[in-house]
Design an enzyme around this catalytic site. Sequence first.
Site, PDB file in Angstrom:
ATOM      1  N   HIS A 139      -2.568   1.097   7.026  1.00  0.00           N
ATOM      2  CA  HIS A 139      -2.730   1.332   5.627  1.00  0.00           C
ATOM      3  C   HIS A 139      -2.557   2.666   5.115  1.00  0.00           C
ATOM      4  O   HIS A 139      -2.487   3.442   5.959  1.00  0.00           O
ATOM      5  CB  HIS A 139      -4.236   1.062   5.277  1.00  0.00           C
ATOM      6  CG  HIS A 139      -4.362   0.961   3.703  1.00  0.00           C
ATOM      7  ND1 HIS A 139      -3.923  -0.051   3.140  1.00  0.00           N
ATOM      8  CD2 HIS A 139      -5.286   1.665   2.891  1.00  0.00           C
ATOM      9  CE1 HIS A 139      -4.386  -0.007   1.770  1.00  0.00           C
ATOM     10  NE2 HIS A 139      -5.250   1.179   1.610  1.00  0.00           N
TER      11      HIS A 139
ATOM     12  N   ASP B 186      -8.412   4.522  -2.210  1.00  0.00           N
ATOM     13  CA  ASP B 186      -7.841   3.423  -1.715  1.00  0.00           C
ATOM     14  C   ASP B 186      -7.031   2.458  -2.533  1.00  0.00           C
ATOM     15  O   ASP B 186      -7.471   2.000  -3.634  1.00  0.00           O
ATOM     16  CB  ASP B 186      -8.844   2.313  -1.127  1.00  0.00           C
ATOM     17  CG  ASP B 186      -8.390   1.454  -0.247  1.00  0.00           C
ATOM     18  OD1 ASP B 186      -7.349   0.851  -0.201  1.00  0.00           O
ATOM     19  OD2 ASP B 186      -8.991   1.254   0.994  1.00  0.00           O
TER      20      ASP B 186
ATOM     21  N   CYS C  57       0.772  -1.077   0.108  1.00  0.00           N
ATOM     22  CA  CYS C  57       0.096   0.077  -0.006  1.00  0.00           C
ATOM     23  C   CYS C  57       0.946   1.126  -0.175  1.00  0.00           C
ATOM     24  O   CYS C  57       0.424   2.249  -0.536  1.00  0.00           O
ATOM     25  CB  CYS C  57      -0.820   0.001   1.227  1.00  0.00           C
ATOM     26  SG  CYS C  57      -0.258  -0.278   2.743  1.00  0.00           S
TER      27      CYS C  57
END
Length: 555
Positions: free
Chosen positions: A283, A301, A177
């Site tokens: 994240h 995202d 991520c």
Amino acid sequence: MLAAKRAPRLPAHTSGRLLSPPAQTATARVVCTAAARNNTRTHSTTPPLRATLAVYPCPHTASFSSSLPYPHASAQAQANAQQKSSTHAYPSVGPHQTQHRPLRDSSADVLSSITTVPTPPHPSNQTFYRRELPPNLHSFTSPAGRTLFKESVAAGTAEIYFSLSGNFTMQSEPAYCGLGSLAMVLNALAVDPGRRWKGVWRWYSDEMLECCAPREQIRKKGMTFTELACLARCNGLRVTAKRADQVSRDQFKKDLARVSASEDTHMVVSFSRKTLGQTGDGHFSPIGAYHAEKNQVLVLDTARFKYPSYFVDADVLYDSMHPVDAETGLPRGYFLFTKGAAKPVALCSIAPPDAQTQHDWQNLAKLFSHDLPAAFRLAEANNLLAFSTATSEDAVDNVLTQILASLPTKLPFLIGLKSPGVDLASTSTSLAVHHANEIRDLINQIQTTALFPHVRSAFRSPVLLGAFPNANANVSPAAHERVLHALATVFLLAAPREVFAGLPGDVRRRFEEVRARGALEPLVRGEVERIAEQIEVLFNSFCKCGKKKHVDGCT
């Protein structure tokens, strides 16, 4: 004469207790995570750096290296450390072994192989196709999400979305991520990586990003907050990193409003999914818009396989950066990225490509944080380096000789020069010419630093003859020596201050003078600061003293 002087040999010394190493700064490791119903997997973290280590002594300086303490837990561990240090060798990795299946010509076997579902390697046999967003979040493509986005565009607070959406990158690995977010921002800011992606094209993808931590480690464990900042700087971005406990709620909203209305500043948020009602925990993702009137933030995202992009309340997002990691005591936060005005790519990097798998950074972390400072304390107490009789200049030369000789001298040096980018779409050599000119300017400026004459003098010591061999047959011995002395100077300028903590006061003050970064030329100072940050991140990543085992991250 100084050039002909041999570094003093030191008698073995094995007694004495040393002071504890200086306190280290904790760094939280963020790992993109996911939870499978009751089998929740949360992110792991990297605890503060602690060091108790084995050193790499040069055979010619065995007397000095024998004064280094080896606080190993068992005799076997000590034997392993001595075996490693005596040869400068690293554990070799054998060739990959492939299991060959016997050929089967039975039709029943063929049918069985087609119809049988293989067991997944994941600890759980379950697989998932995405997750449903919690009711407090609005999917970007839902009617509510579209309305919020249109109103944000009308208000001028979705300008940053367009450069990001045109370069959207879904992370290619469950724990990428941070890399996926950074690759998206780098391409949105039109940063030229200076090296080929695929075919004839230069472009950023997450699998290309490797600087402050090995990519394989990131694939397994994810990234820390500090590692992402370091990696962004290595790729030419100006970075403002803000921990949640250092920023007020109002300041966070002001940054949201400023970034969302900008075209050249991007925000990447490091947050806990739990606070948002999602599965998993740590994240990274970039911000795409901000609806100030309704206090909604668009999160793009990067784990698109798990959650779509969504709008979330700004106060909730702010709160999601605050959960304190139980292992480190540090909250998460956010970054503001802008394109740097200087060269986009660093000229120096930690470990040349052909040596990245050979250097043992765990032991090097212990060397610089514990063994060398402790050995220098012993040397002062027993006058092993003639501190009481040598001038401060001679003492600096002696100390540098011992530091360099304690490194793995049979391998290429710990840092190297980066190769120039190649424009395969044309016959132009402008990239290579510009890169060569910058390398030449960098080496010339390094030679004007106050530390360089001491480094050159240290390399004249017999104990360093033939140290750090030339791995490039196309480079002459004279050119290799010139580059080696320059790279060693950069490395010693960037070395942690803890290395010199055990020196006598007058010698330590002299090192502070010759290592002062304020007197460096801008080009040299930029390289030294980048290498210093990479060293700090690597030492925190590889030191495993008292560290809990990480759980492989999955988002």
